[in-house]
Design a protein around this motif. Structure first.
Motif: not given
Length: 799
Positions: A316, A321-323, A381
């Protein structure tokens, strides 16, 4: 008649409102909210309310004006930038957030204002100069990194799109580009293909980022490479660095950017240096259909099966944004299955639930032994991939995280010198001629090196795992990451003693047994009686040193600890929030400092500096307890004269002492004193020292007998005897400006001496903080001439 009565009532109410409002403004009541409700102040004449709030603001009471306007719901009638700017400079971000909390439009305008401050060539100090009457402006609030962190937090908090703040987003992308250039051209740990993918993804179609990319390329590569990238993005010649436009003329008009790196054939060399997959290539299966998944399930979901599990996702690089996981690797004895999460859950209707049920079965079946390394991050994740994975980490059974086992091996290695038994847990790293400078191994690669003798080849680690099709190098890397877990587990189970383990790994599933053998070993050791009546002795502490003889560098997770140590006179360098941990090792080697760190970076940093030059700090305790443990471990003898002997802002230990009378003259020359306070300065008899202002300022040999701690009686301070200070500009030799605008006017009748940092210009004076610091660190402070800790004057440099 009714109208007359109503008029009388309203007139009486207005008089009551004015009287109550006067009490609130005078600070004669703390029950502000009840009074506002009882006397309907929110419904009072708005011009009347706005006028009073304006008067409070103009008197310099910015916090009070913001709080009152928030309570009275006046925000839409006031200037947002005017009200929130001083709150930001004072680091009263909570008040700023409360000010806009009920108004989405104000939230957007606030973020647009903060983003404007992040525009290229915008100087945030220009904003600060407009509020010279703020006595305690926080210098760290003028830092672009601090500003960017706040903007991204507010974007997330208010559920707004990053596109609202293009300048801050661009700064984040520039940081990503610098990191990529470091990995490629300094550390040399990224392949050309991976680097090119991430660079193009980062800059996108943003022309500003294209220009920044050209500058970085110009710094790290040759003119032809810069010209090829400029041609790829079709950049105008007038925006290119010097010499690139001429090189561009020599390229063919239709020549495109060559993304492939021309490397020599080093396959045999890599086989010699790095761990190699022991199964043939045809046994690596890339799964993207339900039919292929069925064959995988048949092989994996066998009772008693041992599987290695790993996951990959696109880096990232600090993105909002979250991976999410793009690939799951599951290895069994003769096969590796690569599950494509970009395709499998979306192939046909119902495939998502089929895929989710398989993954859930793998992780929750206690009859299947799962091997991983740091699986908590992987499962986090994985959670966004399917709703059923949200709490999967709580239901995992039969998991052995080799990260915990690795920590045991490392502890064993650190204690080998005291043990009579030889433990082959840390063989030497292999030499390499590939890729230039070789970074020390870490993480899973280091564990594989310790156990199997060769590390993993991590050059594909930072790949774009969302790009399809995957390159062959990516497929082999992903398969190795999962299969090596099986080989490590097998080696540790077959001969645990060789690697310093005294436990059966099969008994350590879910980490339940890992700590018990250590506890038993300690009890057994304590119960043993020394031979021949010799009593065991504790290791001798290092010789005592003063804070002036001790210098450290604190990584960016220990900035609070660094400030405490600097407060006690220790020479402290602090890493910035986005500095790489390896920068600490560079400082330690170049300046002879001790590294203070916590968490995973410890093992890497310790291997890069000399013995005893890296100390692992407990990150779970407060900064004060951390500071005490560091002082005790290194036997630092802190005296009263060491407290505040260094500037808390810049670490400098040289001060300029200025008397009250000379400070008044400086402030009058700068227009910071009202006429009635500065009037006496025209009378020469008020200046007993006489002479030019700069001459008297340079005299720093006098002492203040009224204080017995801090700067006033600090023999370790290096006082500046001659300093060419211009009363007009207040510019120091360092280039900084003396920050006399931060001195509250009320102090001029209370403080006799001011202490000014010769490096950053910050002004200190004697207050009450010295005694508080002494009380906090009494157990590590040492008396001077037998005096007790509380026999000093209750004053000290105010910070």
């Amino acid at each position: 008649m009714l109208g007359l009565h109503m008029s009388v009532i309203l007139t009486g109410l207005k008089k009551l409102q004015a009287r109550v409002f006067g009490l609130i403004l005078a600070g004669q009541t703390t029950a502000v909210d009840p009074l506002i409700e009882i006397f309907h102040l929110k419904k009072a004449d708005r011009d009347f309310l706005l006028g009073h709030v304006s008067n409070i603001y103009l008197s310099g009471k910015y916090k009070e004006a913001a709080v009152l306007s928030t309570k009275l719901n006046l925000q839409l009638d006031l200037d947002l930038e005017k009200m929130c700017t001083p709150l930001y400079l004072l680091n009263k971000v909570d008040l700023m957030e409360a000010y806009v909390s009920e108004y989405p439009e104000l939230q957007r305008r606030l973020l647009e204002m903060l983003d404007q401050w992040s525009a290229p060539n915008f100087d945030l100090t220009d904003v600060a100069r407009q509020y010279h009457d703020i006595p305690h402006k926080r210098q760290d609030m003028l830092n672009q990194k601090t500003l960017s962190k706040l903007v991204f937090r507010l974007l997330d908090q208010y559920h707004l799109q990053p596109a609202l703040c293009p300048n801050v987003v661009n700064l984040r992308h520039i940081g990503t580009l610098k990191y990529l250039f470091y990995k490629r051209f300094v550390e040399k740990s990224m392949t050309q293909e991976n680097w090119s993918d991430h660079v193009q993804s980062t800059v996108g179609q943003n022309q500003f980022l294209h220009e920044q990319l050209m500058k970085l390329l110009y710094k790290h590569t040759d003119l032809e490479t810069v010209a090829r990238w400029a041609l790829h993005y079709n950049l105008p010649k007038d925006s290119l660095p010097y010499g690139v436009a001429e090189m561009l003329e020599n390229l063919h008009l239709h020549e495109r950017l060559d993304m492939e790196e021309k490397r020599p054939d080093d396959l045999e060399e890599r086989k010699r240096i790095y761990y190699q997959l022991p199964i043939p290539r045809e046994n690596i299966h890339f799964l993207c259909s339900l039919e292929e998944l069925i064959d995988c399930k048949r092989e994996v979901l066998k009772p008693g099966q041992v599987v290695g599990v790993d996951m990959e996702w696109r880096p990232s690089f600090g993105a909002l944004e979250q991976s999410q996981v793009s690939l799951i690797q599951i290895a069994v004895k003769e096969h590796v299955f690569l599950l494509d999460l970009l395709q499998l859950p979306n192939e046909v209707a119902g495939s998502a639930s089929e895929f989710a049920s398989f993954i859930t079965a793998v992780f929750t079946d206690p009859a299947i032994t799962k091997l991983g390394y740091g699986m908590a991050g992987d499962l986090k994740s994985l959670a966004p991939a399917h709703f059923s994975f949200k709490d999967l980490n709580k239901d995992v059974k039969g998991m052995l995280d080799l990260l915990a086992v690795h920590k045991m091996i490392q502890k064993c290695h650190s204690g080998r010198r005291e043990s009579a038994r030889t433990v082959d847990a840390m063989p030497e790293l292999p030499s390499s001629s590939i890729g230039g400078y070789k970074q020390p191994e870490k993480g899973l690669s280091l564990l594989v090196q310790h156990v199997l003798g060769k590390p993993l080849d991590k050059t594909q680690q930072l790949s774009d795992w969302e790009k399809r099709p995957l390159r062959e190098e990516q497929i082999l890397y992903a398969a190795c990451d999962a299969y090596c877990l099986l080989d490590v587990y097998g080696a540790l189970c077959s001969d645990p003693a060789r690697h310093g383990l005294s436990i059966n790994l099969a008994d350590c599933l879910d980490g339940s047994q890992i700590l018990k053998p250590k506890q038993k070993t300690e009890k057994t050791f304590k119960s043993k009686k020394p031979k021949h009546g010799v009593q065991p002795t504790a290791p001798e502490p290092p010789p005592p040193v003063s804070p002036q003889e001790f210098s450290v560098v604190c990584d960016n997770m220990l900035q609070g600890l660094g400030r405490y140590l600097r407060c006690l006179g220790v020479d402290v360098r602090l890493l910035e929030n986005d500095d790489d941990h390896r920068k600490a090792a560079e400082m330690a080697r170049q300046e002879g400092r001790v590294i203070l760190t916590c968490g995973l970076p410890y093992q890497t940093l310790r291997s890069q500096v000399g013995e005893g030059k890296c100390f692992l700090v407990n990150g779970e305790v407060k900064a004060k307890e951390q500071a005490i443990s560091v002082l005790k471990h290194f036997n630092i003898r802190v005296a009263l004269s060491d407290v505040f002997s260094r500037c808390q802002v810049c670490n400098c230990n040289k001060y300029l002492k200025i008397s009250n009378q000379k400070m008044r003259r400086l402030m009058a020359l700068q227009g910071l004193l009202p006429p009635e306070i500065g009037a006496d300065l025209e009378n020469p008899s008020c200046d007993p020292a006489g002479g030019p202002l700069t001459d008297t300022l340079s005299s720093a040999q006098e002492t203040n007998s009224s204080a017995s701690g801090g700067l006033a009686h600090n023999p370790n301070c290096q006082w500046v005897e001659e300093l060419g200070l211009s009363p007009d500009t207040l510019e120091l030799e360092s280039g900084a400006t003396l920050q006399i605008a931060a001195i509250p006017l009320g102090l001029m009748d209370k403080v006799d001496l001011f202490y000014c940092c010769s490096q950053c210009g910050k002004v200190f004076w004697e207050g009450t903080h010295f005694q508080r610091v002494v009380s906090q660190f009494e157990e590590v402070l040492h008396n001077i001439n037998g005096k007790g800790f509380y026999e000093m004057h209750a004053t000290e440099p105010n910070l």
